[in-house]
Design a protein around this motif. Sequence first.
Motif, short mmCIF file in Angstrom:
data_model
loop_
_atom_site.label_atom_id
_atom_site.label_comp_id
_atom_site.label_asym_id
_atom_site.label_seq_id
_atom_site.Cartn_x
_atom_site.Cartn_y
_atom_site.Cartn_z
N ILE A 1 18.81 2.82 -6.65
CA ILE A 1 17.84 1.84 -7.13
C ILE A 1 16.83 1.47 -6.04
O ILE A 1 16.02 0.56 -6.22
CB ILE A 1 18.53 0.56 -7.66
CG1 ILE A 1 19.31 -0.16 -6.56
CG2 ILE A 1 19.42 0.90 -8.85
CD1 ILE A 1 19.84 -1.53 -7.00
N ASP A 2 16.87 2.19 -4.90
CA ASP A 2 15.96 1.88 -3.79
C ASP A 2 14.59 2.52 -3.99
O ASP A 2 14.44 3.52 -4.70
CB ASP A 2 16.53 2.41 -2.47
CG ASP A 2 17.72 1.61 -1.97
OD1 ASP A 2 17.99 0.52 -2.53
OD2 ASP A 2 18.37 2.08 -1.02
N ASN A 3 13.61 1.95 -3.34
CA ASN A 3 12.31 2.58 -3.12
C ASN A 3 12.02 2.37 -1.64
O ASN A 3 11.29 1.47 -1.25
CB ASN A 3 11.23 1.93 -3.98
CG ASN A 3 9.90 2.67 -3.89
OD1 ASN A 3 9.85 3.85 -3.55
ND2 ASN A 3 8.80 1.96 -4.16
N PRO A 4 12.64 3.19 -0.76
CA PRO A 4 12.64 2.89 0.68
C PRO A 4 11.27 3.04 1.32
O PRO A 4 10.40 3.78 0.85
CB PRO A 4 13.62 3.91 1.25
CG PRO A 4 13.65 5.01 0.25
CD PRO A 4 13.43 4.38 -1.09
N LEU A 5 11.13 2.31 2.40
CA LEU A 5 9.88 2.32 3.16
C LEU A 5 9.66 3.70 3.78
O LEU A 5 10.58 4.29 4.34
CB LEU A 5 9.98 1.27 4.27
CG LEU A 5 8.71 0.90 5.03
CD1 LEU A 5 7.81 0.05 4.15
CD2 LEU A 5 9.08 0.13 6.30
N PRO A 6 8.46 4.25 3.69
CA PRO A 6 8.18 5.53 4.34
C PRO A 6 8.38 5.44 5.85
O PRO A 6 8.24 4.38 6.45
CB PRO A 6 6.70 5.78 4.00
CG PRO A 6 6.47 5.00 2.75
CD PRO A 6 7.33 3.77 2.88
N THR A 7 8.70 6.57 6.44
CA THR A 7 9.04 6.58 7.87
C THR A 7 7.87 6.19 8.77
O THR A 7 8.09 5.76 9.89
CB THR A 7 9.53 7.98 8.28
OG1 THR A 7 8.54 8.95 7.92
CG2 THR A 7 10.84 8.31 7.58
N ASN A 8 6.65 6.33 8.30
CA ASN A 8 5.50 6.02 9.15
C ASN A 8 4.95 4.62 8.89
O ASN A 8 3.82 4.32 9.28
CB ASN A 8 4.39 7.05 8.97
CG ASN A 8 3.83 7.06 7.55
OD1 ASN A 8 4.46 6.53 6.63
ND2 ASN A 8 2.68 7.66 7.37
N GLN A 9 5.73 3.76 8.24
CA GLN A 9 5.31 2.38 8.03
C GLN A 9 6.27 1.43 8.71
O GLN A 9 7.48 1.65 8.72
CB GLN A 9 5.24 2.04 6.54
CG GLN A 9 3.98 2.56 5.87
CD GLN A 9 3.69 1.81 4.59
OE1 GLN A 9 4.10 0.66 4.42
NE2 GLN A 9 2.98 2.44 3.67
N HIS B 1 0.84 -1.19 0.00
CA HIS B 1 0.00 0.00 0.00
C HIS B 1 0.87 1.25 0.00
O HIS B 1 1.91 1.30 0.63
CB HIS B 1 -0.91 0.00 1.23
CG HIS B 1 -1.89 -1.13 1.21
ND1 HIS B 1 -2.89 -1.24 0.28
CD2 HIS B 1 -2.01 -2.21 2.02
CE1 HIS B 1 -3.60 -2.33 0.51
NE2 HIS B 1 -3.07 -2.94 1.55
N THR B 2 0.42 2.28 -0.69
CA THR B 2 1.16 3.52 -0.78
C THR B 2 0.67 4.49 0.28
O THR B 2 -0.51 4.59 0.55
CB THR B 2 0.93 4.17 -2.16
OG1 THR B 2 1.27 3.22 -3.16
CG2 THR B 2 1.77 5.42 -2.32
N VAL B 3 1.61 5.24 0.91
CA VAL B 3 1.24 6.31 1.82
C VAL B 3 2.07 7.52 1.45
O VAL B 3 3.17 7.41 0.93
CB VAL B 3 1.49 5.93 3.29
CG1 VAL B 3 0.64 4.75 3.69
CG2 VAL B 3 2.95 5.63 3.55
N ALA B 4 1.55 8.69 1.73
CA ALA B 4 2.28 9.92 1.43
C ALA B 4 3.18 10.24 2.61
O ALA B 4 2.73 10.72 3.64
CB ALA B 4 1.30 11.06 1.18
#
Length: 250
Positions: free
Chosen positions: A126-134, A18-21
Amino acid sequence: MKVIYGALIFIGVLATAHTVAAQAPQTAPWMQLIIVHVEPSMVDEYTAVQRDYAARVKKAVNPGRTVSRVEVGDTGQFLITSPVQNLAAFDAAARQNDPELTALNIKMAKYVTNQHSYVIRAIPEIDNPLPTNQAPALIIFDVARVFPGREQDYMNIMKSDFLPHFNKANFYHVNGAVTFGGESGFVHIFYVNNFAALDAGSPVVKALGPAGALAVTAKFAGIVSSSEQWIARVLPELSYAAVTRPATAP
């Protein structure tokens, strides 16, 4: 082709997260990965000591760490990852003189049958790092060993033919190159909310179709020598966030 399909089989079953802003965290230049094998009958005892260790360390300055236990693979295996800002941090760790932590390390060693440490260079481009609130429940680790001299070929395929499809599907991951501690290769860490997410299908297959995904996978022939993959559950009670200044009493 058996080795190649083994190296990438997990890519064929991963699902979209799931995507979060939220703003992605700053990636440290290095990461330490410690793979710990614990005597199966002593897992509970080892976990209890690790809980005491975490309670002690997170009160002081520390780089933070994530501890997970393998659920698909060797279930007596624990994976500990920590960001490393520079290699000089290992000098500071060697000079550390904390009797309580020393005693806890000695106690933990009684339950460990084998332990291996890797120092991994981050590849943030090449990363797509995890958002800080997940905070994911599961982590998929893929350790791909690459024939010497084929590292750039491997990177080119991952960068152009595989990871872009995961990025478009908002699937979070970080990647690194094994620099010290083992054979030439790469570590890929994918974040998953739950096992049910693995039923949704692969972004690569969805984008290219089965034949197209198979053709891309075939490019790894002669590049990947072997690989290992595990699904591990994050243990929040053993993990902790970084503390960059001395903790103060409430």
